[in-house]
Design a protein around this motif. Structure first.
Motif, short mmCIF file in Angstrom:
data_model
loop_
_atom_site.label_atom_id
_atom_site.label_comp_id
_atom_site.label_asym_id
_atom_site.label_seq_id
_atom_site.Cartn_x
_atom_site.Cartn_y
_atom_site.Cartn_z
N THR A 225 13.41 6.06 1.61
CA THR A 225 12.72 4.78 1.80
C THR A 225 13.25 3.75 0.79
OG1 THR A 225 10.77 5.96 2.56
CG2 THR A 225 10.43 3.68 1.86
N TYR B 110 13.53 -2.81 4.97
CA TYR B 110 12.13 -2.43 4.87
C TYR B 110 11.60 -3.02 3.56
CZ TYR B 110 8.33 1.06 5.50
OH TYR B 110 7.14 1.69 5.73
N GLU C 126 1.47 -0.71 -0.15
CA GLU C 126 2.04 0.50 -0.76
C GLU C 126 2.83 0.13 -2.01
OE1 GLU C 126 2.43 3.57 2.98
OE2 GLU C 126 4.20 2.37 2.50
N GLU D 189 4.86 13.54 -5.18
CA GLU D 189 4.65 12.60 -4.07
C GLU D 189 5.33 13.09 -2.78
OE1 GLU D 189 4.73 9.41 -1.25
OE2 GLU D 189 6.51 10.29 -2.15
C1 BGC Z 1 6.45 7.34 1.33
C2 BGC Z 1 5.06 7.16 1.90
C3 BGC Z 1 4.98 5.86 2.67
C4 BGC Z 1 6.08 5.80 3.70
C5 BGC Z 1 6.06 4.55 4.56
C6 BGC Z 1 7.50 7.17 2.41
O1 BGC Z 1 8.77 7.24 1.83
O2 BGC Z 1 6.58 8.64 0.77
O3 BGC Z 1 4.11 7.18 0.86
O4 BGC Z 1 3.72 5.76 3.29
O5 BGC Z 1 7.33 5.93 3.06
O6 BGC Z 1 6.15 3.37 3.84
#
Ligand code: BGC
Length: 358
Positions: free
Chosen positions: A42, A51, A116, A152
């Motif tokens: 991510t 993103y 987030e 996490e």
């Molecule tokens: C994270 C999540 C998050 C998702 C979408 C992931 O990489 O671990 O916590 O909700 O991305 O944003």
């Protein structure tokens, strides 16, 4: 203070900056000194401008949602004290708040207006310090100091498995075999969590057999199959009835084959957040018939609630008890945070790269 930041929407914008204000804790908030932050897919997508969003009027977003820190200050009454090792949860409730958000289930938000940390609307944890409401801080024993930054990604796995098991309470079920697709951190953690629960687990991924990940999995009693040698479509014949599939490749190509692997009444967990669009020519009649006649189940899962962090802590402890030192091998690189750009160049042998802040 210093932090690793990006300009959301801009390609290749990751940079280290020294002008980020020290946290100013609101009443009741704790201040946490960051020890480590994990780098995940991510973060790479955010760096690529695909993103993510910055908080309010901020021109940048402090990156980082996989975190580990130590409490510097905390108001009394939250079961935390100075020096405690903590990991913060990622998602914060929506403004409505919807029923799940009002029930500490921000991970199931119905409005989509959640925020987030390090991803959307709130600064993340790749800074020297941050402040946070103690309700979002999960305490870990100091014995987990060297693996706690994996918590996490482990929570993504915990939520997926917990839901699968809860949904499967629809029937008398005695699952034996699980297949995990993908040998990234989430894939390997999913395989480990399923193995700890007694499943016979096979990980299928692109990398050749006999390389680091295969050997690492083997140490934990997990089989590895390279899809370069054994196409996914052969796995059903090779392995027999597959009760659970955990898809964690990050690739759209694997989604349909993942569902097709399921045995009768099997459950497929989809956890990859795939970007862009992808059209496929799929035989929907056959797919639907197999889903219906086999009572099969497919569901998506994202993020995690506090209880999944707590369950993840228990699994990290259990893994350490059962196979001391194994979990720590998932962290294949540690770099000073000032070298954050280098963290983005990955080799196939890399599992998790961690940035060190202290
Ligand atoms: C994270 C999540 C998050 C998702 C979408 C992931 O990489 O671990 O916590 O909700 O991305 O944003």
């Amino acid at each position: 203070m210093k932090a690793v930041a990006v300009v959301p929407g801009n390609k290749n914008s990751l940079h280290v900056r020294a002008d980020v204000p020290e946290p100013t804790p609101a009443a009741g908030e704790a201040v946490v000194r960051v020890l480590e932050a994990g780098v995940c897919g991510t973060d790479v997508e955010i760096h690529q401008g695909l993103y993510g969003s910055a908080p309010g009027a901020s021109p940048y977003l402090v990156l980082g949602h996989e975190n580990l820190g130590v409490v510097e200050t905390v108001p009394a009454g939250h079961g935390l004290e100075e020096g405690d090792l903590v990991v913060a949860t990622v998602r914060r409730p929506c403004d409505e708040p919807c029923r799940p958000c009002a029930s500490d289930q921000n991970d199931m938000c119905l409005t989509g207006r959640f925020q987030e940390r390090g991803i959307g609307g709130l600064h993340g944890f790749m800074s020297e310090r941050y402040s946070e409401n103690p309700r979002y801080l999960v305490k870990l024993p100091h014995s987990l100091r060297h693996t706690a930054v994996l918590l996490e990604p482990m929570t993504i796995v915990q939520k997926g498995i917990e839901q699968a098991l809860r949904i499967q309470e629809r029937m008398a079920w005695d699952p034996r075999r699980a297949v995990v697709l993908g040998a990234g951190p989430v894939g390997i953690l999913a395989a480990a969590a399923l193995r700890m629960r007694g499943y016979q687990v096979t990980v299928a991924a692109l990398e050749p057999e006999g390389t680091f990940k295969d050997l690492l999995l083997d140490e934990a009693g997990i089989d590895y199959v390279s899809t370069g040698r054994t196409p996914l479509s052969d796995l059903k014949t090779k392995l027999g009835r597959i009760d659970l599939v955990f898809e964690a490749t990050g690739s759209t190509h694997v989604v349909v084959p993942a569902m097709q692997l399921l045995g009768p009444a099997g459950v497929c967990i989809l956890s990859s957040v795939t970007g862009g669009t992808k059209n496929l020519d799929v035989d929907v009649a056959t797919w639907n018939r197999e889903m219906v006649l086999g009572n099969r189940l497919v569901f998506g899962t994202v993020n995690a609630a506090r209880r999944h962090f707590e369950a993840g802590v228990r699994d990290l402890e259990f893994a350490e008890e059962r196979l001391p030192g194994w979990m720590a091998k998932l962290i294949t690189r540690r770099l000073p945070f000032t070298d954050a750009l280098r963290a983005l160049d990955r080799t196939p042998e890399d599992v998790k790269t961690v940035l060190e802040f202290a």
